[in-house]
Design a protein around this motif. Structure first.
Motif, mmCIF file in Angstrom:
data_model
loop_
_atom_site.group_PDB
_atom_site.id
_atom_site.type_symbol
_atom_site.label_atom_id
_atom_site.label_comp_id
_atom_site.label_asym_id
_atom_site.label_seq_id
_atom_site.Cartn_x
_atom_site.Cartn_y
_atom_site.Cartn_z
ATOM 1 N N LEU A 92 9.664 3.601 3.165
ATOM 2 C CA LEU A 92 10.270 3.656 2.300
ATOM 3 C C LEU A 92 11.669 5.076 2.265
ATOM 4 O O LEU A 92 10.612 6.041 2.443
ATOM 5 C CB LEU A 92 10.171 3.219 1.412
ATOM 6 N N ARG A 93 12.540 5.176 2.068
ATOM 7 C CA ARG A 93 13.183 6.176 1.606
ATOM 8 C C ARG A 93 12.568 6.883 0.024
ATOM 9 O O ARG A 93 12.697 8.159 0.070
ATOM 10 C CB ARG A 93 14.648 6.198 1.289
ATOM 11 N N ASP A 94 12.868 5.810 -0.689
ATOM 12 C CA ASP A 94 12.701 5.643 -2.220
ATOM 13 C C ASP A 94 11.731 5.362 -2.545
ATOM 14 O O ASP A 94 11.798 4.506 -3.234
ATOM 15 C CB ASP A 94 14.005 5.661 -3.147
ATOM 16 N N PRO A 95 9.974 5.274 -2.447
ATOM 17 C CA PRO A 95 9.775 4.179 -2.727
ATOM 18 C C PRO A 95 9.024 4.354 -3.589
ATOM 19 O O PRO A 95 8.915 3.168 -5.015
ATOM 20 C CB PRO A 95 7.997 4.734 -1.749
ATOM 21 N N GLU A 96 8.816 5.714 -4.764
ATOM 22 C CA GLU A 96 8.772 5.629 -5.972
ATOM 23 C C GLU A 96 9.824 5.069 -7.166
ATOM 24 O O GLU A 96 10.068 4.955 -8.284
ATOM 25 C CB GLU A 96 7.901 6.666 -6.559
ATOM 26 N N GLU A 140 9.814 -8.498 12.729
ATOM 27 C CA GLU A 140 10.457 -8.366 14.030
ATOM 28 C C GLU A 140 11.801 -6.840 13.676
ATOM 29 O O GLU A 140 11.927 -6.452 14.158
ATOM 30 C CB GLU A 140 11.195 -9.161 14.099
ATOM 31 N N GLN A 141 11.710 -6.489 12.120
ATOM 32 C CA GLN A 141 11.934 -5.649 11.831
ATOM 33 C C GLN A 141 11.593 -4.430 11.570
ATOM 34 O O GLN A 141 12.408 -3.559 12.206
ATOM 35 C CB GLN A 141 13.359 -6.176 10.239
ATOM 36 N N VAL A 142 10.677 -4.444 10.879
ATOM 37 C CA VAL A 142 9.517 -3.439 10.453
ATOM 38 C C VAL A 142 8.048 -4.073 10.837
ATOM 39 O O VAL A 142 7.989 -4.668 10.166
ATOM 40 C CB VAL A 142 9.715 -3.635 9.182
ATOM 41 N N GLN A 143 7.616 -2.815 11.730
ATOM 42 C CA GLN A 143 6.322 -3.743 12.070
ATOM 43 C C GLN A 143 5.764 -3.536 10.565
ATOM 44 O O GLN A 143 5.257 -2.293 10.356
ATOM 45 C CB GLN A 143 5.760 -2.739 12.990
ATOM 46 N N GLY A 155 22.718 -3.085 10.079
ATOM 47 C CA GLY A 155 20.593 -3.195 10.014
ATOM 48 C C GLY A 155 19.633 -2.952 9.260
ATOM 49 O O GLY A 155 19.139 -1.740 9.010
ATOM 50 N N SER A 156 20.464 -2.264 7.645
ATOM 51 C CA SER A 156 19.854 -1.919 6.349
ATOM 52 C C SER A 156 18.429 -3.035 6.248
ATOM 53 O O SER A 156 18.568 -4.254 6.424
ATOM 54 C CB SER A 156 20.637 -1.731 6.020
ATOM 55 N N LYS A 157 17.487 -2.225 5.816
ATOM 56 C CA LYS A 157 16.406 -3.427 5.972
ATOM 57 C C LYS A 157 15.637 -2.782 4.469
ATOM 58 O O LYS A 157 15.746 -2.224 3.996
ATOM 59 C CB LYS A 157 15.447 -2.939 6.800
ATOM 60 N N PHE A 158 14.837 -3.777 3.524
ATOM 61 C CA PHE A 158 14.586 -3.811 2.369
ATOM 62 C C PHE A 158 13.585 -4.229 2.031
ATOM 63 O O PHE A 158 13.466 -5.062 2.793
ATOM 64 C CB PHE A 158 15.630 -4.175 0.810
ATOM 65 N N ASP A 159 12.147 -3.946 1.772
ATOM 66 C CA ASP A 159 11.139 -4.911 1.426
ATOM 67 C C ASP A 159 10.951 -5.968 -0.009
ATOM 68 O O ASP A 159 12.611 -6.173 -0.119
ATOM 69 C CB ASP A 159 9.607 -3.698 1.342
ATOM 70 N N MET A 160 10.214 -5.908 -0.125
ATOM 71 C CA MET A 160 10.309 -7.974 -0.947
ATOM 72 C C MET A 160 10.004 -6.401 -2.610
ATOM 73 O O MET A 160 10.470 -7.662 -3.493
ATOM 74 C CB MET A 160 9.371 -8.502 -0.998
ATOM 75 N N ALA A 161 11.225 -5.737 -2.712
ATOM 76 C CA ALA A 161 10.670 -4.703 -3.677
ATOM 77 C C ALA A 161 11.921 -4.419 -4.508
ATOM 78 O O ALA A 161 12.594 -3.666 -4.915
ATOM 79 C CB ALA A 161 10.214 -3.824 -4.468
ATOM 80 N N GLN A 166 12.929 3.421 6.017
ATOM 81 C CA GLN A 166 14.504 4.946 6.414
ATOM 82 C C GLN A 166 14.777 4.440 7.133
ATOM 83 O O GLN A 166 14.669 3.399 7.557
ATOM 84 C CB GLN A 166 12.550 5.926 6.616
ATOM 85 N N SER A 167 15.593 5.761 8.163
ATOM 86 C CA SER A 167 16.165 5.837 9.420
ATOM 87 C C SER A 167 17.249 4.684 9.324
ATOM 88 O O SER A 167 17.067 3.900 9.874
ATOM 89 C CB SER A 167 15.477 5.482 10.295
ATOM 90 N N VAL A 168 17.747 3.617 8.192
ATOM 91 C CA VAL A 168 18.375 2.455 8.011
ATOM 92 C C VAL A 168 20.180 3.538 7.575
ATOM 93 O O VAL A 168 20.179 4.434 6.504
ATOM 94 C CB VAL A 168 18.288 1.611 7.306
ATOM 95 N N PRO A 169 21.502 2.452 7.377
ATOM 96 C CA PRO A 169 22.339 2.737 7.105
ATOM 97 C C PRO A 169 22.408 2.517 5.072
ATOM 98 O O PRO A 169 23.204 4.303 4.497
ATOM 99 C CB PRO A 169 23.803 2.422 7.631
ATOM 100 N N ALA A 170 21.389 2.593 4.708
ATOM 101 C CA ALA A 170 21.803 2.193 3.269
ATOM 102 C C ALA A 170 21.057 3.105 2.925
ATOM 103 O O ALA A 170 20.230 3.832 2.659
ATOM 104 C CB ALA A 170 21.074 0.831 2.863
ATOM 105 N N PRO A 171 21.854 3.837 1.500
ATOM 106 C CA PRO A 171 21.140 5.115 1.310
ATOM 107 C C PRO A 171 19.995 5.237 -0.592
ATOM 108 O O PRO A 171 19.362 6.165 -0.208
ATOM 109 C CB PRO A 171 22.374 6.194 0.677
ATOM 110 N N LEU A 172 19.963 4.362 -0.671
ATOM 111 C CA LEU A 172 19.492 3.900 -1.875
ATOM 112 C C LEU A 172 18.493 1.970 -2.144
ATOM 113 O O LEU A 172 19.038 1.055 -1.350
ATOM 114 C CB LEU A 172 20.264 3.870 -3.538
ATOM 115 N N ASN A 173 17.874 2.073 -3.062
ATOM 116 C CA ASN A 173 16.893 0.556 -2.977
ATOM 117 C C ASN A 173 18.259 -0.315 -3.303
ATOM 118 O O ASN A 173 19.454 0.219 -3.970
ATOM 119 C CB ASN A 173 15.928 0.851 -3.779
#
Length: 196
Positions: A92-96, A140-143, A155-161, A166-173
């Motif tokens: 994650l880009r900003d896990p905390e 299929e998006q994140v192993q 193509g930005s990807k976000f977890d269930m929170a 990382q490495s996607v266009p979205a800069p923030l949660n």
């Protein structure tokens, strides 16, 4: 000049009747005028808090409501999803959640008041598209990640929170709106504890 006696009872009745009719007329004009000072129903709905019944949401289910003209997601996360959130911080880009994309009282890996309920504005922080919820096929998006949100625009990807990978266009949660629990079955989205 007339010498006829004055009927004081009739005069009192006419004076009182005129006053009553005048008062009713003034009220008839004043009520719509005073009501025009209140915001319209549309204006109230645009910024007013939204009450959400969460009693019937099952594990993995997402419901959508509209708050301030934006889609807001309410998702019930199961035990497996909660466990998974703790083990993917390195992806994650900003896990905390250091960036202020949530109220101060929303902390930790779950980004929620109650771990099992996740609430977020359903707009990608890249260009504002609405990501797609993938409850079972996000791997299929994140192993190694079972469920999450995928933005089909870029193509930005976000977890269930709602934390961005990382490495996607979205800069923030994803943005977490202010909210407060009214009881175990109802959430008020758009209000903090102090103004609920």
């Amino acid at each position: 000049m007339s010498n006829a006696p004055v009927n004081s009872g009739r005069r009192r009745f006419l004076t009182l009747s005129t006053a009553v009719v005048g008062g009713v007329g003034a009220a008839a004009v004043a009520v719509p005028f005073l009501k025009s000072w209140n915001p319209s129903a549309k204006a109230k709905a645009a910024g007013a808090p939204v009450e959400v019944d969460i009693s019937k949401i099952e594990d993995g289910q997402l419901i959508r409501v509209i708050w301030q003209g934006k889609p807001v997601w309410v998702v019930r996360r199961g035990e497996q999803t909660l466990e998974e959130l703790n083990g993917i911080g390195d992806k994650l880009r900003d896990p905390e959640s250091q960036e202020p994309q949530q109220p101060e009282y929303i902390t930790g890996a779950y980004r929620s008041i109650k771990p099992e309920i996740f609430i977020a504005v359903g707009l990608c922080t890249h260009l504002g598209c609405s990501p797609t919820y993938l409850p079972d096929s996000f791997g299929e998006q994140v192993q190694g990640v079972t469920s999450g949100f995928f933005c089909p625009c870029h193509g930005s990807k976000f977890d269930m929170a709602g934390r961005v990978f990382q490495s996607v266009p979205a800069p923030l949660n994803l943005v977490v709106p202010p909210y407060v629990y009214l009881d175990d079955n109802r959430v008020l989205v758009g209000a903090d504890e102090g103004n609920a």
